[in-house]
Design a protein around this motif. Structure first.
Motif, PDB file in Angstrom:
ATOM      1  N   GLU A   8       0.831  -1.193   0.000  1.00  0.00           N
ATOM      2  CA  GLU A   8       0.000   0.000   0.000  1.00  0.00           C
ATOM      3  C   GLU A   8       0.871   1.249   0.000  1.00  0.00           C
ATOM      4  O   GLU A   8       1.942   1.271   0.611  1.00  0.00           O
ATOM      5  CB  GLU A   8      -0.891   0.036   1.251  1.00  0.00           C
ATOM      6  N   SER A   9       0.399   2.271  -0.651  1.00  0.00           N
ATOM      7  CA  SER A   9       0.901   3.642  -0.541  1.00  0.00           C
ATOM      8  C   SER A   9       2.324   3.862  -1.038  1.00  0.00           C
ATOM      9  O   SER A   9       2.564   4.753  -1.837  1.00  0.00           O
ATOM     10  CB  SER A   9       0.802   4.158   0.903  1.00  0.00           C
ATOM     11  N   ARG A  10       3.284   3.084  -0.556  1.00  0.00           N
ATOM     12  CA  ARG A  10       4.688   3.391  -0.845  1.00  0.00           C
ATOM     13  C   ARG A  10       5.076   2.939  -2.256  1.00  0.00           C
ATOM     14  O   ARG A  10       5.332   1.753  -2.485  1.00  0.00           O
ATOM     15  CB  ARG A  10       5.603   2.696   0.154  1.00  0.00           C
ATOM     16  N   PRO A  11       5.185   3.867  -3.200  1.00  0.00           N
ATOM     17  CA  PRO A  11       5.554   3.456  -4.558  1.00  0.00           C
ATOM     18  C   PRO A  11       6.978   2.937  -4.671  1.00  0.00           C
ATOM     19  O   PRO A  11       7.289   2.174  -5.588  1.00  0.00           O
ATOM     20  CB  PRO A  11       5.369   4.745  -5.376  1.00  0.00           C
ATOM     21  N   ASN A  12       7.856   3.312  -3.728  1.00  0.00           N
ATOM     22  CA  ASN A  12       9.235   2.810  -3.783  1.00  0.00           C
ATOM     23  C   ASN A  12       9.311   1.297  -3.631  1.00  0.00           C
ATOM     24  O   ASN A  12      10.275   0.661  -4.065  1.00  0.00           O
ATOM     25  CB  ASN A  12      10.089   3.472  -2.694  1.00  0.00           C
ATOM     26  N   VAL A  13       8.276   0.686  -3.030  1.00  0.00           N
ATOM     27  CA  VAL A  13       8.272  -0.764  -2.863  1.00  0.00           C
ATOM     28  C   VAL A  13       8.276  -1.465  -4.222  1.00  0.00           C
ATOM     29  O   VAL A  13       8.818  -2.561  -4.367  1.00  0.00           O
ATOM     30  CB  VAL A  13       7.066  -1.212  -2.009  1.00  0.00           C
ATOM     31  N   THR A  14       7.699  -0.825  -5.235  1.00  0.00           N
ATOM     32  CA  THR A  14       7.711  -1.396  -6.580  1.00  0.00           C
ATOM     33  C   THR A  14       9.137  -1.691  -7.016  1.00  0.00           C
ATOM     34  O   THR A  14       9.443  -2.780  -7.521  1.00  0.00           O
ATOM     35  CB  THR A  14       7.041  -0.428  -7.574  1.00  0.00           C
ATOM     36  N   ALA A  15      10.017  -0.717  -6.807  1.00  0.00           N
ATOM     37  CA  ALA A  15      11.421  -0.910  -7.179  1.00  0.00           C
ATOM     38  C   ALA A  15      12.135  -1.821  -6.195  1.00  0.00           C
ATOM     39  O   ALA A  15      12.855  -2.752  -6.604  1.00  0.00           O
ATOM     40  CB  ALA A  15      12.133   0.437  -7.251  1.00  0.00           C
ATOM     41  N   ASP A  16      11.962  -1.580  -4.910  1.00  0.00           N
ATOM     42  CA  ASP A  16      12.667  -2.381  -3.896  1.00  0.00           C
ATOM     43  C   ASP A  16      12.374  -3.859  -4.067  1.00  0.00           C
ATOM     44  O   ASP A  16      13.280  -4.703  -4.098  1.00  0.00           O
ATOM     45  CB  ASP A  16      12.253  -1.939  -2.491  1.00  0.00           C
ATOM     46  N   ALA A  17      11.091  -4.199  -4.172  1.00  0.00           N
ATOM     47  CA  ALA A  17      10.704  -5.604  -4.286  1.00  0.00           C
ATOM     48  C   ALA A  17      11.177  -6.202  -5.604  1.00  0.00           C
ATOM     49  O   ALA A  17      11.681  -7.327  -5.649  1.00  0.00           O
ATOM     50  CB  ALA A  17       9.190  -5.738  -4.161  1.00  0.00           C
ATOM     51  N   GLY A  18      11.022  -5.441  -6.675  1.00  0.00           N
ATOM     52  CA  GLY A  18      11.423  -5.954  -7.978  1.00  0.00           C
ATOM     53  C   GLY A  18      12.895  -6.293  -8.052  1.00  0.00           C
ATOM     54  O   GLY A  18      13.280  -7.382  -8.502  1.00  0.00           O
ATOM     55  N   VAL A  19      13.752  -5.380  -7.573  1.00  0.00           N
ATOM     56  CA  VAL A  19      15.195  -5.599  -7.728  1.00  0.00           C
ATOM     57  C   VAL A  19      15.718  -6.633  -6.739  1.00  0.00           C
ATOM     58  O   VAL A  19      16.616  -7.423  -7.076  1.00  0.00           O
ATOM     59  CB  VAL A  19      15.975  -4.273  -7.607  1.00  0.00           C
ATOM     60  N   LEU A  20      15.167  -6.669  -5.532  1.00  0.00           N
ATOM     61  CA  LEU A  20      15.621  -7.671  -4.572  1.00  0.00           C
ATOM     62  C   LEU A  20      15.265  -9.085  -5.035  1.00  0.00           C
ATOM     63  O   LEU A  20      16.077 -10.005  -4.930  1.00  0.00           O
ATOM     64  CB  LEU A  20      15.002  -7.400  -3.195  1.00  0.00           C
ATOM     65  N   CYS A  21      14.040  -9.229  -5.536  1.00  0.00           N
ATOM     66  CA  CYS A  21      13.646 -10.555  -6.019  1.00  0.00           C
ATOM     67  C   CYS A  21      14.513 -10.971  -7.196  1.00  0.00           C
ATOM     68  O   CYS A  21      14.937 -12.130  -7.287  1.00  0.00           O
ATOM     69  CB  CYS A  21      12.169 -10.545  -6.402  1.00  0.00           C
ATOM     70  N   LEU A  22      14.788 -10.048  -8.113  1.00  0.00           N
ATOM     71  CA  LEU A  22      15.626 -10.374  -9.264  1.00  0.00           C
ATOM     72  C   LEU A  22      17.022 -10.792  -8.819  1.00  0.00           C
ATOM     73  O   LEU A  22      17.559 -11.803  -9.288  1.00  0.00           O
ATOM     74  CB  LEU A  22      15.716  -9.169 -10.201  1.00  0.00           C
ATOM     75  N   LYS A  23      17.622 -10.040  -7.904  1.00  0.00           N
ATOM     76  CA  LYS A  23      18.969 -10.358  -7.430  1.00  0.00           C
ATOM     77  C   LYS A  23      19.014 -11.761  -6.822  1.00  0.00           C
ATOM     78  O   LYS A  23      20.008 -12.493  -6.979  1.00  0.00           O
ATOM     79  CB  LYS A  23      19.409  -9.325  -6.401  1.00  0.00           C
ATOM     80  N   PHE A  81      -1.124   3.758  -7.559  1.00  0.00           N
ATOM     81  CA  PHE A  81      -1.299   2.994  -8.791  1.00  0.00           C
ATOM     82  C   PHE A  81      -0.500   3.590  -9.954  1.00  0.00           C
ATOM     83  O   PHE A  81       0.231   2.891 -10.658  1.00  0.00           O
ATOM     84  CB  PHE A  81      -2.787   2.941  -9.141  1.00  0.00           C
ATOM     85  N   ARG A  82      -0.623   4.887 -10.184  1.00  0.00           N
ATOM     86  CA  ARG A  82       0.062   5.518 -11.314  1.00  0.00           C
ATOM     87  C   ARG A  82       1.576   5.538 -11.093  1.00  0.00           C
ATOM     88  O   ARG A  82       2.355   5.286 -12.017  1.00  0.00           O
ATOM     89  CB  ARG A  82      -0.453   6.940 -11.515  1.00  0.00           C
ATOM     90  N   SER A  83       1.993   5.865  -9.870  1.00  0.00           N
ATOM     91  CA  SER A  83       3.426   5.919  -9.554  1.00  0.00           C
ATOM     92  C   SER A  83       4.076   4.557  -9.745  1.00  0.00           C
ATOM     93  O   SER A  83       5.158   4.442 -10.331  1.00  0.00           O
ATOM     94  CB  SER A  83       3.632   6.383  -8.105  1.00  0.00           C
ATOM     95  N   SER A  84       3.416   3.514  -9.264  1.00  0.00           N
ATOM     96  CA  SER A  84       3.959   2.169  -9.385  1.00  0.00           C
ATOM     97  C   SER A  84       4.080   1.763 -10.845  1.00  0.00           C
ATOM     98  O   SER A  84       5.052   1.113 -11.252  1.00  0.00           O
ATOM     99  CB  SER A  84       3.074   1.162  -8.635  1.00  0.00           C
ATOM    100  N   ARG A  85       3.080   2.143 -11.653  1.00  0.00           N
ATOM    101  CA  ARG A  85       3.121   1.836 -13.074  1.00  0.00           C
ATOM    102  C   ARG A  85       4.337   2.475 -13.753  1.00  0.00           C
ATOM    103  O   ARG A  85       5.030   1.843 -14.562  1.00  0.00           O
ATOM    104  CB  ARG A  85       1.847   2.366 -13.740  1.00  0.00           C
ATOM    105  N   ALA A  86       4.607   3.730 -13.405  1.00  0.00           N
ATOM    106  CA  ALA A  86       5.734   4.437 -14.020  1.00  0.00           C
ATOM    107  C   ALA A  86       7.071   3.827 -13.599  1.00  0.00           C
ATOM    108  O   ALA A  86       7.997   3.695 -14.406  1.00  0.00           O
ATOM    109  CB  ALA A  86       5.679   5.919 -13.651  1.00  0.00           C
ATOM    110  N   ILE A  87       7.180   3.456 -12.331  1.00  0.00           N
ATOM    111  CA  ILE A  87       8.414   2.827 -11.843  1.00  0.00           C
ATOM    112  C   ILE A  87       8.590   1.457 -12.484  1.00  0.00           C
ATOM    113  O   ILE A  87       9.682   1.082 -12.913  1.00  0.00           O
ATOM    114  CB  ILE A  87       8.395   2.730 -10.305  1.00  0.00           C
ATOM    115  N   HIS A  88       7.504   0.701 -12.561  1.00  0.00           N
ATOM    116  CA  HIS A  88       7.568  -0.636 -13.162  1.00  0.00           C
ATOM    117  C   HIS A  88       8.033  -0.564 -14.611  1.00  0.00           C
ATOM    118  O   HIS A  88       8.829  -1.401 -15.069  1.00  0.00           O
ATOM    119  CB  HIS A  88       6.197  -1.308 -13.074  1.00  0.00           C
ATOM    120  N   ALA A  89       7.561   0.430 -15.345  1.00  0.00           N
ATOM    121  CA  ALA A  89       7.966   0.577 -16.746  1.00  0.00           C
ATOM    122  C   ALA A  89       9.475   0.740 -16.859  1.00  0.00           C
ATOM    123  O   ALA A  89      10.111   0.190 -17.767  1.00  0.00           O
ATOM    124  CB  ALA A  89       7.240   1.759 -17.377  1.00  0.00           C
TER     125      ALA A  89
END
Length: 431
Positions: A137-152, A166-174
């Motif tokens: 919820e709320s924290r758009p930085n989690v999109t990046a944190d979770a994505g890169v940690l899981c990948l590593k 929703f919009r912030s997470s979409r932009a970070i995910h892209a």
């Protein structure tokens, strides 16, 4: 906000079919990412950081829309602070990706090895978990944190961000996907659920037909409670961040003031923020009033026991409920206790096993607190707000786990792996 089962273009979708497809693609990507070389993953992460920096204007524009919508709904100042991004915060997210990229690759690392009397060689080696579902919820930085940690860690991840971001997470995910493409790794390794519909959460908790191996919730108490109650797959989570600072009889007053002010007021809406201050009765005459006045003058409401109310008329009475409350706001409960044993007993009764700190110059008291407080993170002479994967040197975290199984404390790269045994023989058979 429940939203409707729509994609970003607002066309109706078959949510069950979409989530099932996401799960299948994640499972396939997990096999590829699990075998990817450390070099390939590092190159992808470096590309993600660069892509994120380049996408800063788009990310901030998307975030401004999220913040405006949240404000129009009357969201609290704490939620708006968690949601809001600026150039400095986006740069910090990109820098965090760089730190993760530089970490040793855990996949394939031999944790232990031994040879049996019959000549068999046994190794315990780190391997990815598989597919991680992250609900936040709320924290758009989690999109990046979770994505890169899981990948590593060699995992695929399915991200279900909050409606607020929703919009912030979409932009970070892209930006993350662009980094995957540039390193020729499967884009399906990091997927974002394309809807605000809360029904997606229930489908993920059911495991998407066996596609998800573990769920990590990152959000408020209601979300985490739902995840823990409904999940049919393992969960890494904490329900509350009811953190304590205990000021011991041997505490230096100036150090105590510095630590307490930071632990409570640096950011009141984070799970590592102190919610209760305990002061040893032996130093209440010298330490209590300065600490309470400092908090009040900083804009923090104080709810205290009788001894605390006596030092300043602005202190209101603490109820029994206050001792177990995670405020996530500029409010703190304050109590006078009879030494380190009483402090430990209070933390055990009312705490949430997240993060608790002692301020003292007495090494015996410090070691007793560190040994006996059964929390994921226990701190001596430092702020509870260091309860953060980045501050641990993990680069980032996917969440804080307060359970006792598998992961505890900040869930970073290493905690996103499990292990298997490799046995090398020369024809041995069991008698």
């Amino acid at each position: 906000m429940s939203g409707s089962p729509t994609t970003t273009s607002s066309r109706p979708i078959d949510l069950a079919a979409v989530l099932a497809d996401i799960g299948r693609r994640a499972r396939a990507a997990a096999r590829a990412i699990g075998q990817a070389s450390a070099t390939d993953k590092t190159e992808a992460l470096a590309a993600m950081a660069e892509s994120l920096r380049g996408a800063t204007p788009d990310i901030l524009a998307a975030n401004a829309e999220d913040v405006a919508e949240a404000r129009s709904r009357g969201s609290t100042a704490a939620l708006l602070d968690r949601l809001r991004l600026d150039e400095k915060r986006v740069a910090a997210i990109a820098d965090g990706i760089g730190v993760v990229a530089a970490l040793p690759d855990p996949v394939g690392r031999v944790i232990d090895a031994w040879t049996r009397p019959n000549g068999m060689r046994i190794e315990r080696v780190r391997v990815p978990l598989g597919v991680v579902g992250v609900i936040y919820e709320s924290r758009p930085n989690v999109t990046a944190d979770a994505g890169v940690l899981c990948l590593k860690a060699g995992n695929a991840v399915i991200l279900r961000g909050g409606s607020d971001s929703f919009r912030s997470s979409r932009a970070i995910h892209a930006a993350l996907v662009e980094g995957l493409h540039s390193a020729d790794l499967p884009a399906d390794a990091i997927q974002l659920v394309p809807t605000r519909d809360r029904a997606a959460v229930g489908m993920m908790l059911a495991g998407l037909g066996g596609a998800i191996d573990v769920i990590v919730p990152r959000g408020g108490k209601d979300l985490v409670a739902r995840v823990q109650a409904e999940a049919r797959v393992p969960v890494f989570a904490h329900l509350d961040g009811n953190c304590h600072v205990y000021v011991d009889a041997a505490a230096d007053l100036e150090m105590a003031k510095t630590v307490v002010l930071n632990a409570k007021m640096r950011r009141t809406g984070v799970c590592g923020a102190a919610e209760t201050l305990l002061v040893d009765r032996a130093v209440a005459a010298t330490h209590l009033a300065p600490l309470v006045r400092m908090l009040l003058d900083a804009g923090c409401a104080v709810r205290g026991d009788a001894a605390t109310r006596a030092v300043d008329p602005r202190v209101t009475a603490a109820s029994e409920e206050d001792w177990s409350t995670e405020y996530l706001d500029a409010i703190i409960a304050v109590k006078v206790v009879d030494g380190v044993g009483d402090a430990i007993a209070h933390v055990e009764r009312y705490g949430s096993h997240h993060t608790d700190a002692i301020v003292t110059a007495d090494p015996t008291a410090a070691e007793r607190f560190l040994a006996e407080v059964d929390s994921a993170i226990v701190v001596h002479n430092a702020s509870t707000q260091f309860a953060d994967g980045g501050e641990f040197g993990f680069g980032a975290e996917i969440g804080i786990a307060t359970g006792r199984m598998h992961a505890r404390g900040p869930v970073g790269v290493e905690q996103l792996t499990t292990f298997k045994y490799r046995i090398r023989g020369s024809g041995q058979t069991r008698p």
